[in-house]
Design a protein around this motif. Structure first.
Motif, PDB file in Angstrom:
ATOM      1  N   PHE A  40       0.919  -0.994  -0.276  1.00 59.27           N
ATOM      2  CA  PHE A  40      -0.374   0.056   0.078  1.00 59.27           C
ATOM      3  C   PHE A  40       1.794   0.943   0.083  1.00 59.27           C
ATOM      4  O   PHE A  40       1.454   1.256  -0.778  1.00 59.27           O
ATOM      5  CB  PHE A  40      -0.862  -0.041   1.335  1.00 59.27           C
ATOM      6  N   GLY A  41       0.589   2.259   0.870  1.00 51.96           N
ATOM      7  CA  GLY A  41       1.456   3.551   0.894  1.00 51.96           C
ATOM      8  C   GLY A  41       0.496   4.268   0.342  1.00 51.96           C
ATOM      9  O   GLY A  41      -0.529   4.296  -0.465  1.00 51.96           O
ATOM     10  N   ILE A  42       0.932   6.117   0.997  1.00 49.60           N
ATOM     11  CA  ILE A  42       0.348   7.064  -0.582  1.00 49.60           C
ATOM     12  C   ILE A  42       0.707   7.327  -1.302  1.00 49.60           C
ATOM     13  O   ILE A  42      -0.547   7.550  -1.941  1.00 49.60           O
ATOM     14  CB  ILE A  42       0.707   8.145   1.547  1.00 49.60           C
ATOM     15  N   ARG A  43       1.617   7.150  -1.444  1.00 46.79           N
ATOM     16  CA  ARG A  43       1.691   7.138  -2.941  1.00 46.79           C
ATOM     17  C   ARG A  43       1.352   8.221  -3.508  1.00 46.79           C
ATOM     18  O   ARG A  43       0.820   8.158  -5.093  1.00 46.79           O
ATOM     19  CB  ARG A  43       1.469   6.000  -3.903  1.00 46.79           C
ATOM     20  N   PRO A  44       2.033   9.904  -3.541  1.00 50.50           N
ATOM     21  CA  PRO A  44       1.199  10.855  -3.785  1.00 50.50           C
ATOM     22  C   PRO A  44       1.750  10.623  -5.433  1.00 50.50           C
ATOM     23  O   PRO A  44       1.225  11.157  -6.155  1.00 50.50           O
ATOM     24  CB  PRO A  44       1.951  12.301  -3.177  1.00 50.50           C
ATOM     25  N   GLU A  45       3.117  10.033  -6.067  1.00 57.02           N
ATOM     26  CA  GLU A  45       3.139   9.993  -7.506  1.00 57.02           C
ATOM     27  C   GLU A  45       2.472   9.115  -8.528  1.00 57.02           C
ATOM     28  O   GLU A  45       1.956  10.177  -9.599  1.00 57.02           O
ATOM     29  CB  GLU A  45       4.727   9.723  -7.515  1.00 57.02           C
ATOM     30  N   ALA A  46       2.101   8.282  -7.621  1.00 56.19           N
ATOM     31  CA  ALA A  46       1.039   7.732  -8.043  1.00 56.19           C
ATOM     32  C   ALA A  46      -0.113   7.802  -8.511  1.00 56.19           C
ATOM     33  O   ALA A  46      -1.119   8.156  -9.610  1.00 56.19           O
ATOM     34  CB  ALA A  46       0.587   6.504  -7.658  1.00 56.19           C
ATOM     35  N   LEU A  47      -0.903   8.799  -7.720  1.00 57.21           N
ATOM     36  CA  LEU A  47      -2.204   9.543  -7.965  1.00 57.21           C
ATOM     37  C   LEU A  47      -1.320  10.759  -8.451  1.00 57.21           C
ATOM     38  O   LEU A  47      -2.853  10.644  -9.282  1.00 57.21           O
ATOM     39  CB  LEU A  47      -2.094  10.090  -6.208  1.00 57.21           C
ATOM     40  N   GLN A  48      -0.749  11.863  -7.676  1.00 54.13           N
ATOM     41  CA  GLN A  48      -0.158  12.233  -9.405  1.00 54.13           C
ATOM     42  C   GLN A  48      -0.849  12.400 -10.585  1.00 54.13           C
ATOM     43  O   GLN A  48      -1.191  12.934 -11.643  1.00 54.13           O
ATOM     44  CB  GLN A  48       0.473  13.100  -8.891  1.00 54.13           C
ATOM     45  N   ALA A  49       0.126  11.007 -11.404  1.00 57.18           N
ATOM     46  CA  ALA A  49       0.146  10.453 -12.132  1.00 57.18           C
ATOM     47  C   ALA A  49      -1.542   9.813 -13.027  1.00 57.18           C
ATOM     48  O   ALA A  49      -1.667   9.920 -14.044  1.00 57.18           O
ATOM     49  CB  ALA A  49       0.779   8.336 -12.508  1.00 57.18           C
ATOM     50  N   ASN A  50      -2.115   9.557 -11.717  1.00 57.81           N
ATOM     51  CA  ASN A  50      -3.716   9.498 -12.087  1.00 57.81           C
ATOM     52  C   ASN A  50      -4.698  10.215 -11.718  1.00 57.81           C
ATOM     53  O   ASN A  50      -5.154  10.096 -12.949  1.00 57.81           O
ATOM     54  CB  ASN A  50      -4.409   8.527 -11.097  1.00 57.81           C
ATOM     55  N   VAL A  51      -4.402  11.665 -11.361  1.00 57.45           N
ATOM     56  CA  VAL A  51      -4.905  12.685 -11.753  1.00 57.45           C
ATOM     57  C   VAL A  51      -5.011  13.523 -13.067  1.00 57.45           C
ATOM     58  O   VAL A  51      -5.708  14.066 -13.884  1.00 57.45           O
ATOM     59  CB  VAL A  51      -4.801  13.656 -10.793  1.00 57.45           C
ATOM     60  N   ASP A  52      -3.293  13.147 -13.252  1.00 60.44           N
ATOM     61  CA  ASP A  52      -3.357  13.670 -14.590  1.00 60.44           C
ATOM     62  C   ASP A  52      -3.606  12.935 -15.414  1.00 60.44           C
ATOM     63  O   ASP A  52      -3.966  13.064 -16.742  1.00 60.44           O
ATOM     64  CB  ASP A  52      -1.201  14.135 -15.158  1.00 60.44           C
ATOM     65  N   LYS A  53      -3.815  11.573 -16.074  1.00 58.06           N
ATOM     66  CA  LYS A  53      -3.906  10.901 -16.912  1.00 58.06           C
ATOM     67  C   LYS A  53      -5.498  10.984 -16.745  1.00 58.06           C
ATOM     68  O   LYS A  53      -5.939  10.464 -18.099  1.00 58.06           O
ATOM     69  CB  LYS A  53      -3.956   8.882 -16.772  1.00 58.06           C
ATOM     70  N   ALA A  54      -6.027  11.126 -15.720  1.00 56.30           N
ATOM     71  CA  ALA A  54      -7.515  11.127 -15.706  1.00 56.30           C
ATOM     72  C   ALA A  54      -8.474  12.706 -16.816  1.00 56.30           C
ATOM     73  O   ALA A  54      -8.803  12.661 -16.976  1.00 56.30           O
ATOM     74  CB  ALA A  54      -8.603  11.373 -14.634  1.00 56.30           C
ATOM     75  N   ARG A  55      -7.137  13.469 -16.198  1.00 56.02           N
ATOM     76  CA  ARG A  55      -7.765  14.887 -17.257  1.00 56.02           C
ATOM     77  C   ARG A  55      -7.094  14.813 -18.603  1.00 56.02           C
ATOM     78  O   ARG A  55      -8.074  14.782 -19.010  1.00 56.02           O
ATOM     79  CB  ARG A  55      -6.373  16.119 -16.356  1.00 56.02           C
ATOM     80  N   GLU A  56      -6.140  13.850 -18.701  1.00 56.38           N
ATOM     81  CA  GLU A  56      -5.791  13.690 -20.033  1.00 56.38           C
ATOM     82  C   GLU A  56      -6.968  12.869 -21.270  1.00 56.38           C
ATOM     83  O   GLU A  56      -7.054  13.302 -22.124  1.00 56.38           O
ATOM     84  CB  GLU A  56      -4.612  12.771 -20.215  1.00 56.38           C
ATOM     85  N   GLU A  57      -7.532  12.086 -19.819  1.00 61.82           N
ATOM     86  CA  GLU A  57      -8.818  11.094 -20.990  1.00 61.82           C
ATOM     87  C   GLU A  57     -10.177  12.314 -21.406  1.00 61.82           C
ATOM     88  O   GLU A  57     -11.098  11.813 -21.321  1.00 61.82           O
ATOM     89  CB  GLU A  57      -8.631  10.054 -20.365  1.00 61.82           C
TER      90      GLU A  57
END
Lengths: 567, 151
Positions: free
Chosen positions: A256-273
């Motif tokens: 698990f973990g907080i993983r802010p980098e993974a979250l930022q990547a998923n936010v950016d990807k959602a915006r791109e989509e």
């Protein structure tokens, strides 16, 4: 009917406080109180825009209405001192402009708790929540509403334990959630989680769970919805420290973990989509998400859970709207969003307290609850004792329910000291109420219940207390795990929350002798909910049933064994 | 206090209950100076810059015996912009230097990951050395807990 009051910018908070509350200050009878408060009042809201988010979280398997006393101690440290969620009682009321004695005051604070509990009754009940959800969907149109489950849904009752969470899965299905996230769900084991997720018909999201071996996402991170003509992305966060706070041998391949980098990547990807709105459905905890809002960009709304904090309306951090919707089914959180040109330009928010005696139960859900409980109803209602005092759990250092459990551990396992985990789940009993099996399991229902009996040296005890304390009072929220302090029986200590690890705990004293704890001496300690595998000892619910049955009536002296320093 | 009288009791199971391994909470990080010294040997005495280098480490280790650590440098890996090496240090390690990854332009990108054992809470430090002699540093505290009472 619903939008007619202009002043209700913040929904029924304002309405409850200003509109009807003034007459409630005294000892009005319950009937009168309930006459004044109506289901329509609870549903009043300043509807806005194209998208409505409904947030329901941390119900901990409470299908029926409950009493749940909010904490009297919830200390914040560092940048988080003196702001929500670290405000309790009068300070909370003052901050949010709530009149004492009102339904809203009762829902969010412990001020005059017993009196107001007798006046306004229980909160929650999934059949009441169903009524509210259906009413809001009808008012707004189903095509505008997202209903999101913040997790800690399947664990916490007798029936959830006996059915492996199936009772909750079956009931939640009727609410038609659009997505959920998890924490205690994982304590049913990886296989059971996957089995449920495959069949439940809606998304189980986790941006922050990765396979240990290949470092690949275990669950989908994001779900997309078209609501009111707006493309909405919902990203999920599981409780980041599940493998530390709970037994990782139950899901050994998941990290698990907080993983802010993974979250930022998923936010950016959602915006791109093409997402116009990005919602984070989170089980991080309030402070973790307050910080996350400052380090991850592009999240419009965070619906946070885990720490069981309720706030009457959303707050804003770094252009992110954050709402925390309490626990145990007490509340339904609502955020309406107005979206223009791919941006959130306006919102309104509200925390609807689910007053059980005011809301008509939804017949379909009520029937389902009866059905799933039927095989266990008799056992659930079996009375094992009675309490003469208010029994609750929530609070940074102790709760009266844990005082009872700590005493039970000491007496039943013949120990000098007892440790009971700082869980935030568990409901409340008013003075004079019977204690049933249902009530006992709201405090103890879990899949690793063994009560161990071991020897720890005084030095080890200090290390344990320091370690747990740092999970609660580390000034960096990313190091907080979201529980409260381990409850201690048979020993007094002082705690200085603002100090650093190693310097917070002092004045440890063995209560039976009044002597200071000797770092080199061994002490016999009983405790439960160890995260280690193959722990031996009787299950805590059986041990406590014996203890309560023997006592008959529970009446404990006030616990004054923890002294708080420098706060 | 009669410790042995309950049958259910097995101390062996419990010994690991709280993995108290003499963890001294908040103890001084004796090896921070050793890490500094080892870094200076790579930088030739220059103070490394911040930025360009990303160190990915968990805030709290799920298992101190195998903590995933990732490093990457934002570099084109061509011309003068080439990463020669990234070294990872752990302040609580008996030997401060844990691993060095060497890169060439053929590497394509300067990214690497490994798992390491951390016996107690400590800083993990990464140092990247560029072809042009510049160095970059990133530091992250990884907490190793006794655990088990949250939630």
């Amino acid at each position: 009917m619903i939008t007619r009051r202009d002043f209700m910018q913040f929904g029924s908070v304002a309405a409850l406080t200003a509109g009807m509350a003034s007459g409630f200050a005294g000892n009005l009878t319950r009937a009168l109180a309930q006459q004044k408060l109506t289901q329509d009042d609870l549903l009043k809201f300043d509807s806005k825009g194209q998208v409505t988010l409904l947030h329901f979280t941390d119900v901990h398997a409470q299908l029926k209405p409950v009493y749940f006393r909010p904490p009297d101690t919830n200390i914040g440290v560092g940048a988080y001192e003196g702001i929500p969620p670290h405000l309790v009682g009068e300070a909370f009321l003052k901050y949010f402009g709530i009149e004492p004695g009102t339904p809203t005051a009762y829902a969010h604070t412990m001020v005059d708790y017993v009196n107001l509990a007798r006046t306004y009754g229980k909160l929650g009940g999934l059949d009441r929540t169903a009524t509210l959800v259906k009413a809001i969907r009808a008012e707004r149109g189903e095509d505008k509403v997202l209903f999101l489950d913040g997790g800690d849904t399947w664990q916490g009752s007798y029936t959830s334990l006996k059915t492996n969470g199936q009772d909750m899965v079956d009931c939640m299905k009727l609410l038609k959630p659009d997505a959920m996230v998890g924490h205690w769900e994982f304590t049913f084991g990886a296989d059971r989680v996957l089995e449920i997720v495959e069949n439940m018909g809606y998304s189980f999201l986790a941006s922050n769970i990765f396979d240990n071996e290949w470092d690949e996402p275990v669950f989908e991170s994001t779900a997309f919805f078209e609501k009111g003509g707006v493309k909405v992305a919902v990203i999920g966060q599981a409780m980041p420290y599940t493998p530390i706070a709970n037994p990782n041998w139950m899901f050994p391949n998941w990290s698990f973990g907080i993983r802010p980098e993974a979250l930022q990547a998923n936010v950016d990807k959602a915006r791109e989509e093409g997402a116009e709105v990005v919602v984070l459905l989170s089980h991080d905890g309030f402070d973790v998400d307050q910080k996350l809002a400052t380090v991850v960009n592009g999240i419009d709304v965070i619906l946070t859970g885990h720490t069981h904090d309720s706030i009457p309306r959303a707050i804003e951090i770094n252009n992110t709207i954050l709402l925390s919707s309490g626990s145990h089914g007490k509340y339904l959180g609502r955020v309406d969003l107005e979206v223009k040109d791919g941006k959130v330009v306006g919102y309104s928010s509200n925390m609807i307290p689910v007053f059980a005696d005011v809301i008509t139960p939804d017949p379909e859900m009520a029937a389902k609850i009866d059905e799933v409980r039927a095989p266990y109803e008799e056992e659930c209602n079996r009375v094992i004792g009675k309490t003469e005092q208010l029994l609750y759990r929530r609070g940074n250092f102790n709760g009266t329910w844990d005082d009872v459990i700590c005493q039970g551990l000491i007496e039943e396992r013949d120990a000098e000291i007892s440790l009971s985990p700082g869980f935030r789940w568990g409901t409340t009993l008013l003075p004079g109420q019977d204690i049933t099996i249902d009530d006992l399991y709201t405090q103890t229902s879990m899949n690793y219940p063994s009560v161990y009996r071991l020897e720890f040296t005084g030095a080890q005890l200090k290390d344990i207390l320091e370690d747990v304390c740092d999970n609660l009072f580390n000034k960096d929220p990313f190091y907080q795990q979201g529980g409260d302090m381990v409850r201690v029986g048979g020993m007094a200590y002082a705690c200085a929350p603002k100090e650093e690890i190693g310097n917070r705990i002092s004045d440890m004293t063995l209560l039976s002798t009044g002597e200071p704890i000797d770092p080199g001496r061994s002490y016999v300690v009983a405790g439960w909910a160890s995260v280690n595998e193959n722990v031996e000892g009787p299950p805590v619910y059986d041990l406590m049933e014996n203890f309560i049955s023997k006592k008959g009536t529970i009446e404990m002296p006030a616990n004054e064994t923890v002294k708080i320093k420098g706060y | 206090m009669n410790i042995n009288r309950r049958q259910a009791l097995t101390l062996s199971a419990g010994a690991a209950l709280f993995a108290v391994t003499g963890m001294s909470a908040g103890s001084a990080r004796a090896d921070a100076a050793a890490v500094d010294k080892a870094m200076m040997e790579i930088t030739g005495g220059a103070t490394p810059e911040e930025g360009k280098l990303t160190l990915n480490a968990p805030e709290i280790a799920e298992n101190g015996n195998t903590v995933p650590i990732g490093v990457s440098v934002d570099s084109a890996m061509e011309g003068d912009d080439i990463v020669e090496s990234i070294t990872i240090f752990a302040e609580g390690n008996p030997e401060p230097s844990v691993i060095t990854f060497n890169f060439t332009p053929m590497s394509g990108e300067a990214t690497a990951s490994t798992r390491m054992r951390l016996a107690k809470t400590q800083n993990v430090v990464a140092l990247a050395k560029m072809k042009d002699g510049k160095t970059y540093m990133a530091k992250s505290e990884v907490k190793v807990t006794i655990g088990g009472c949250g939630g």
